[in-house]
Every structure is written in structure tokens, then in C-alpha cells.
Design a protein around this motif. Structure first.
Motif, PDB file in Angstrom:
ATOM      1  N   LYS A  69      69.865 -42.288   6.245  1.00  0.00           N
ATOM      2  CA  LYS A  69      69.524 -41.279   7.250  1.00  0.00           C
ATOM      3  C   LYS A  69      68.152 -41.568   7.848  1.00  0.00           C
ATOM      4  N   LEU A  70      67.212 -41.954   7.009  1.00  0.00           N
ATOM      5  CA  LEU A  70      65.872 -42.274   7.499  1.00  0.00           C
ATOM      6  C   LEU A  70      65.889 -43.531   8.356  1.00  0.00           C
ATOM      7  N   ALA A  71      66.707 -44.512   7.986  1.00  0.00           N
ATOM      8  CA  ALA A  71      66.829 -45.729   8.800  1.00  0.00           C
ATOM      9  C   ALA A  71      67.371 -45.388  10.183  1.00  0.00           C
ATOM     10  N   ASN A  72      68.329 -44.476  10.239  1.00  0.00           N
ATOM     11  CA  ASN A  72      68.865 -44.046  11.531  1.00  0.00           C
ATOM     12  C   ASN A  72      67.796 -43.346  12.353  1.00  0.00           C
ATOM     13  N   THR A  73      66.955 -42.558  11.680  1.00  0.00           N
ATOM     14  CA  THR A  73      65.858 -41.879  12.373  1.00  0.00           C
ATOM     15  C   THR A  73      64.889 -42.897  12.964  1.00  0.00           C
ATOM     16  N   PHE A  74      64.554 -43.919  12.186  1.00  0.00           N
ATOM     17  CA  PHE A  74      63.671 -44.970  12.686  1.00  0.00           C
ATOM     18  C   PHE A  74      64.279 -45.646  13.903  1.00  0.00           C
ATOM     19  N   ASP A  75      65.568 -45.925  13.824  1.00  0.00           N
ATOM     20  CA  ASP A  75      66.249 -46.633  14.911  1.00  0.00           C
ATOM     21  C   ASP A  75      66.225 -45.816  16.194  1.00  0.00           C
ATOM     22  N   SER A  76      66.448 -44.511  16.074  1.00  0.00           N
ATOM     23  CA  SER A  76      66.468 -43.664  17.260  1.00  0.00           C
ATOM     24  C   SER A  76      65.072 -43.417  17.818  1.00  0.00           C
ATOM     25  N   MET A  77      64.079 -43.391  16.928  1.00  0.00           N
ATOM     26  CA  MET A  77      62.712 -43.100  17.361  1.00  0.00           C
ATOM     27  C   MET A  77      62.014 -44.327  17.937  1.00  0.00           C
ATOM     28  N   ARG A  78      62.229 -45.484  17.299  1.00  0.00           N
ATOM     29  CA  ARG A  78      61.392 -46.634  17.624  1.00  0.00           C
ATOM     30  C   ARG A  78      62.184 -47.918  17.855  1.00  0.00           C
ATOM     31  N   ASP A  79      63.497 -47.793  17.945  1.00  0.00           N
ATOM     32  CA  ASP A  79      64.323 -48.988  18.073  1.00  0.00           C
ATOM     33  C   ASP A  79      63.954 -49.993  16.982  1.00  0.00           C
ATOM     34  N   SER A  80      63.812 -49.455  15.753  1.00  0.00           N
ATOM     35  CA  SER A  80      63.364 -50.268  14.620  1.00  0.00           C
ATOM     36  C   SER A  80      64.552 -50.816  13.856  1.00  0.00           C
ATOM     37  N   ASP A  81      64.373 -51.989  13.281  1.00  0.00           N
ATOM     38  CA  ASP A  81      65.428 -52.570  12.451  1.00  0.00           C
ATOM     39  C   ASP A  81      65.086 -52.448  10.961  1.00  0.00           C
ATOM     40  N   LEU A  82      64.221 -51.493  10.628  1.00  0.00           N
ATOM     41  CA  LEU A  82      63.859 -51.263   9.232  1.00  0.00           C
ATOM     42  C   LEU A  82      65.109 -50.828   8.475  1.00  0.00           C
ATOM     43  N   SER A  83      65.479 -51.587   7.466  1.00  0.00           N
ATOM     44  CA  SER A  83      66.746 -51.346   6.776  1.00  0.00           C
ATOM     45  C   SER A  83      66.634 -50.222   5.766  1.00  0.00           C
ATOM     46  N   ALA A  84      67.804 -49.673   5.400  1.00  0.00           N
ATOM     47  CA  ALA A  84      67.848 -48.639   4.374  1.00  0.00           C
ATOM     48  C   ALA A  84      67.339 -49.175   3.042  1.00  0.00           C
ATOM     49  N   VAL A  85      67.579 -50.450   2.763  1.00  0.00           N
ATOM     50  CA  VAL A  85      67.115 -51.067   1.518  1.00  0.00           C
ATOM     51  C   VAL A  85      65.592 -51.076   1.459  1.00  0.00           C
ATOM     52  N   THR A  86      64.963 -51.450   2.583  1.00  0.00           N
ATOM     53  CA  THR A  86      63.497 -51.478   2.629  1.00  0.00           C
ATOM     54  C   THR A  86      62.926 -50.069   2.533  1.00  0.00           C
ATOM     55  N   ILE A  87      63.552 -49.119   3.197  1.00  0.00           N
ATOM     56  CA  ILE A  87      63.088 -47.735   3.124  1.00  0.00           C
ATOM     57  C   ILE A  87      63.179 -47.211   1.702  1.00  0.00           C
ATOM     58  N   LYS A  88      64.267 -47.529   1.016  1.00  0.00           N
ATOM     59  CA  LYS A  88      64.403 -47.108  -0.384  1.00  0.00           C
ATOM     60  C   LYS A  88      63.271 -47.697  -1.226  1.00  0.00           C
ATOM     61  N   ARG A  89      62.956 -48.972  -0.975  1.00  0.00           N
ATOM     62  CA  ARG A  89      61.859 -49.603  -1.724  1.00  0.00           C
ATOM     63  C   ARG A  89      60.542 -48.875  -1.453  1.00  0.00           C
ATOM     64  N   TYR A  90      60.265 -48.546  -0.204  1.00  0.00           N
ATOM     65  CA  TYR A  90      59.034 -47.837   0.131  1.00  0.00           C
ATOM     66  C   TYR A  90      58.991 -46.466  -0.549  1.00  0.00           C
ATOM     67  N   LEU A  91      60.105 -45.750  -0.526  1.00  0.00           N
ATOM     68  CA  LEU A  91      60.143 -44.427  -1.144  1.00  0.00           C
ATOM     69  C   LEU A  91      59.922 -44.526  -2.654  1.00  0.00           C
ATOM     70  N   ASP A  92      60.524 -45.526  -3.281  1.00  0.00           N
ATOM     71  CA  ASP A  92      60.320 -45.725  -4.724  1.00  0.00           C
ATOM     72  C   ASP A  92      58.855 -46.023  -5.029  1.00  0.00           C
ATOM     73  N   ILE A  93      58.222 -46.824  -4.183  1.00  0.00           N
ATOM     74  CA  ILE A  93      56.813 -47.167  -4.369  1.00  0.00           C
ATOM     75  C   ILE A  93      55.942 -45.911  -4.265  1.00  0.00           C
ATOM     76  N   ILE A  94      56.222 -45.079  -3.266  1.00  0.00           N
ATOM     77  CA  ILE A  94      55.447 -43.846  -3.077  1.00  0.00           C
ATOM     78  C   ILE A  94      55.571 -42.947  -4.303  1.00  0.00           C
ATOM     79  N   CYS A  95      56.774 -42.848  -4.845  1.00  0.00           N
ATOM     80  CA  CYS A  95      56.981 -42.017  -6.030  1.00  0.00           C
ATOM     81  C   CYS A  95      56.325 -42.639  -7.260  1.00  0.00           C
ATOM     82  N   GLU A  96      56.401 -43.950  -7.403  1.00  0.00           N
ATOM     83  CA  GLU A  96      55.764 -44.631  -8.527  1.00  0.00           C
ATOM     84  C   GLU A  96      54.259 -44.403  -8.538  1.00  0.00           C
ATOM     85  N   SER A  97      53.687 -44.218  -7.356  1.00  0.00           N
ATOM     86  CA  SER A  97      52.242 -44.014  -7.242  1.00  0.00           C
ATOM     87  C   SER A  97      51.852 -42.550  -7.334  1.00  0.00           C
ATOM     88  N   PHE A  98      52.813 -41.672  -7.680  1.00  0.00           N
ATOM     89  CA  PHE A  98      52.568 -40.264  -7.953  1.00  0.00           C
ATOM     90  C   PHE A  98      52.236 -39.417  -6.735  1.00  0.00           C
TER      91      PHE A  98
END
Length: 417
Positions: free
Chosen positions: A230-259
Motif C-alpha cells: 500500500k505504501l509503495a502504491n502511495t509512493f508511485d502515485s505521489m512521486r512516480d517512484s519505483d520504490l518497491s514494497a520489499v525496500t519499504i518493508k526493509r526501511y520499516l523494519d529498520i525504523i522499528c529496530e531503532s526504537f
């Protein structure tokens, strides 16, 4: 100003002499050093521990720079240990020491040494630090000030305190900042220059701008169901971004790992199983969430939900998003399948609570809407609606308790009211 943090102090006391390394973790500036060097040290002294048996080492202090060498640190601690009495080694900012794991592990087999460490960069803040100590680490997670701790610092009405807390959160350094401009500047600066920088450096993030936009998107939708696709779709509609769902999941996991944030997973109450996606994200502190959005979106309803989530986690509960599937009949008598959502399903040992967060319930229709999810749960665990305004605590004919946010946050035993 001295603010008691009894819940964490008691957790340290409970872990004393347990033969494990006590690791005080949490987001930067949440009060870990104060807890260890002031509150816990004073408690040890009150128990008759002499000052020479409390070995405090602040590695952030430039005067102690030589102790950042692992061998020098080891020699220094050894020189302070004399006799068979228990010694308490309190080390702040341990990440300044290369190979610090070896230094700390050297004291695991010594029966007269009790070790406590804190750290404040992404290397230390990550959850994987626990595994570094070969299964001998015991974590005490620290959050920024709870609403109760925050309120103890002011002689204001609880309503004034709540609005302030929902805006600026509970990082301890904001307590002495009377000017709102100082608080805003501090929170925005610490988010950008400390938290973001730590994450980018540790994880070698290449797409800086996309990570920051992800923070903005998740901040705007705190407490809303989402997933990487869902977030990848939001990126695509907002910025014509090709940021994948896999990369977004990695970023979200990193944010949570850092508390900085936590993920709350959906749980099927009737099927007694977890649902993989979507899920909700909550910030460790409402002030940091608001700082990320430049304080443009107060959104009290969702921020209050975030505060309730944090309070439950501070008290030690595991917190999930509840899903209650039911079969109902429409106006024509046909069976239809529906799912009702419960904001929080809280578990701790044999205890469970179902909790709905509602900023206001100004009509009978709103009352029915908030109660519906709780009424379709057919077990005997307690069901609670929390309102964002003063209201008497009462229980209706269905056994649903309604209480105010003040009763919930200011009473340690509020879930039993």
C-alpha cells in the motif's frame, strides 16, 4: 527537576544479581543515563552499598576517552574490584568501546560483579544487541516520559497537561523548555540530526529522500492500517517512484529496530491466530511524530491512540490490533460476512483486555459504533472504551467499561477500575 521513573527503577531492582548483563535500551534522550546513574545509583546507596562499590563510567565524557580502549577499560574496572563484596559496574555509552562485548562478557563469571550498560547510537539501539551477549543479556526497555511522569513535573490542570503532551510528547529535555519555539526546534533537530543520521549511517541508506518521505507518510497515518505494498502504491502515485514494497518493508523494519516506532500486528480474536497484513505503526513519542510533520497535524484522535499504545507497552503488555469476524444478516435477511476492529488487544500472562480509543462520543450512533466491536467478542475478558475527555468510570449492561484518558494514564491500576 527530578522526575521519578519507578516502573523502570523497579525493573532494574528485580534484575539485580541475576547473573546477566542488564541492557538499558531505548530511543536517544529518553532518560536511560538518568535512570542508571542517578535513580538506580541512589537506590543502591540507600541499600547500604558504599560509593566505592558503585563503579560509574561515563564514556561520553571526554575526560574518560582513554577508557574507550577495551583493554584499558578492562584494566580500570579490574582495579576497582577489591574483596568479595558485590560491585556494581554502571557503564554509559558503551558503544564508544570497540569490542565492548568481550569486555562485558569478561565479568559474566564473576559472582561479585553486577553489570549494567546503556548506549545511544543506532549500533546499540538496535534490538539485535541482545544477541551480542551470547544469550546472557537482560533488556530493560525505556520509553520517553509517560503522561503520569510528565504530569508530575507541572502544577497545571490535567487537561492542560494532556494538550501539551499530545503536542510535544515526553522527551525529558523538553520539560524545562517553557517556550514552545524551543520545544519545536529541539524536537525537529533531534529527529533530523540524531535519529535519521544514526539510521542512515548504520544501515548505509542510499535513498535518503525516500526514507524521509516514508517517515512523513507513516507519521500522517499513525494508527491506520497499512502495509508495504500500500505504501509503495502511495509512493508511485505521489512521486512516480519505483520504490518497491520489499525496500519499504526493509526501511520499516529498520525504523522499528531503532526504537523510533513499533508495529502492531492484527489478531483474529475468534480464530485465535495472527493475520500477516495489514498492520499499524505507532511512534515511541507523540512529539517526535508531530515534529516529523512540522507540527501541522495535531489530529488528537490518532495521537491519543498512539499515547494509549505507548502506555500499554510501558506497562509491559503485548499489544495487537483485534479483528473480530462475524456473520450477520442484511435487511433482506441474507448472510453477510463482516470484520470489526478493536484498537488494542492487550496480553500479559493470563490477563487480557480489549480497548477502544475514542476522542469523543458525541452521539448515540458514535457510542454504538465504538461499542459494536466489543459487543461481538464472546469471551469474558474485560472490555474498555477510553474517551479523550473527563467522564465518570462506568460499566454498561454489556459489561463494557468507559473511562477517561486521564483515568487510564494517571492510575497505575486503571485497567482494573
Amino acid at each position: 527537576m527530578k522526575i521519578g521513573r519507578d516502573i523502570y527503577l523497579n525493573r532494574l531492582i528485580e534484575r539485580r544479581h541475576n547473573g546477566r548483563i542488564k541492557i538499558i535500551s531505548g530511543v536517544r534522550r529518553c532518560g536511560k543515563t538518568y535512570l542508571l546513574f542517578t535513580l538506580y545509583s541512589e537506590w543502591l546507596a540507600s541499600q547500604g552499598v558504599s560509593a566505592d562499590k558503585i563503579i560509574k563510567i561515563n564514556l561520553e565524557d571526554r575526560r574518560n576517552r582513554e577508557l574507550r580502549n577495551p583493554d584499558t577499560l578492562l584494566e580500570f574496572i579490574d582495579s576497582k574490584i577489591e574483596g568479595d563484596e558485590m560491585h556494581y559496574v554502571l557503564i554509559d555509552e558503551i558503544q564508544h568501546v570497540p569490542e565492548f562485548e568481550d569486555v562485558i562478557n569478561s565479568y559474566l563469571q564473576m559472582p561479585n560483579v553486577d553489570v549494567y550498560v546503556t548506549g545511544s547510537n543506532a549500533r546499540f539501539l538496535s534490538r539485535d544487541i541482545i544477541t551480542t551477549f551470547r544469550g546472557r543479556g537482560d533488556e530493560v526497555r525505556v520509553w520517553p516520559l509517560s503522561f503520569s511522569e510528565f504530569s508530575s513535573a507541572f502544577e497545571r490542570t490535567k487537561e492542560e497537561n494532556l494538550i501539551e503532551y499530545l503536542h510535544y510528547g515526553g522527551l525529558p529535555e523538553t520539560i524545562d523548555m517553557a517556550n514552545p519555539e524551543r520545544k519545536v526546534a529541539f524536537l525537529k533537530n533531534i529527529f533530523d540530526e540524531t535519529y535519521l543520521r544514526d539510521i542512515k549511517e548504520r544501515y548505509n541508506i542510499k535513498h535518503d529522500e525516500e526514507l524521509e518521505i516514508l517517515f512523513d507518510v507513516v507519521s500522517s497515518s499513525v494508527g491506520s492500517l497499512t502495509n508495504p505494498q500500500k505504501l509503495a502504491n502511495t509512493f508511485d502515485s505521489m512521486r512516480d517512484s519505483d520504490l518497491s514494497a520489499v525496500t519499504i518493508k526493509r526501511y520499516l523494519d529498520i525504523i522499528c529496530e531503532s526504537f523510533l516506532m513499533e508495529k502492531s500486528v492484527r489478531y483474529d480474536v475468534k480464530g485465535k491466530k495472527y493475520i500477516e497484513t495489514p498492520y499499524k505503526y505507532y511512534f515511541v513519542d507523540p512529539g517526535l511524530r508531530n515534529a516529523r510533520l512540522n507540527f501541522r497535524q495535531p489530529d488528537y484522535s490518532h495521537v491519543m491512540e498512539n499515547v494509549i499504545y505507548n502506555e500499554l507497552r510501558i506497562r509491559g503488555y503485548n499489544v495487537d490490533v483485534g479483528v473480530v469476524p462475524v456473520v450477520e444478516r442484511d435487511k433482506d435477511g441474507r448472510q453477510i460476512r463482516k470484520q470489526y476492529e478493536i484498537d488494542f488487544v492487550c496480553n500479559l500472562g493470563s490477563k487480557r483486555y480489549y480497548i477502544q480509543s475514542a476522542w469523543r462520543m458525541e452521539s448515540e450512533a458514535k457510542v454504538r459504533q465504538e461499542e459494536k466491536s466489543l459487543r461481538v467478542v464472546d469471551d469474558s475478558f474485560k472490555k474498555i472504551i477510553v474517551l479523550g475527555e473527563p467522564t465518570p468510570v462506568f460499566r454498561n449492561e454489556a459489561g463494557i467499561t468507559t473511562m477517561s484518558i486521564y483515568d487510564l494514564l494517571l492510575n497505575d491500576n486503571s485497567l482494573e477500575l
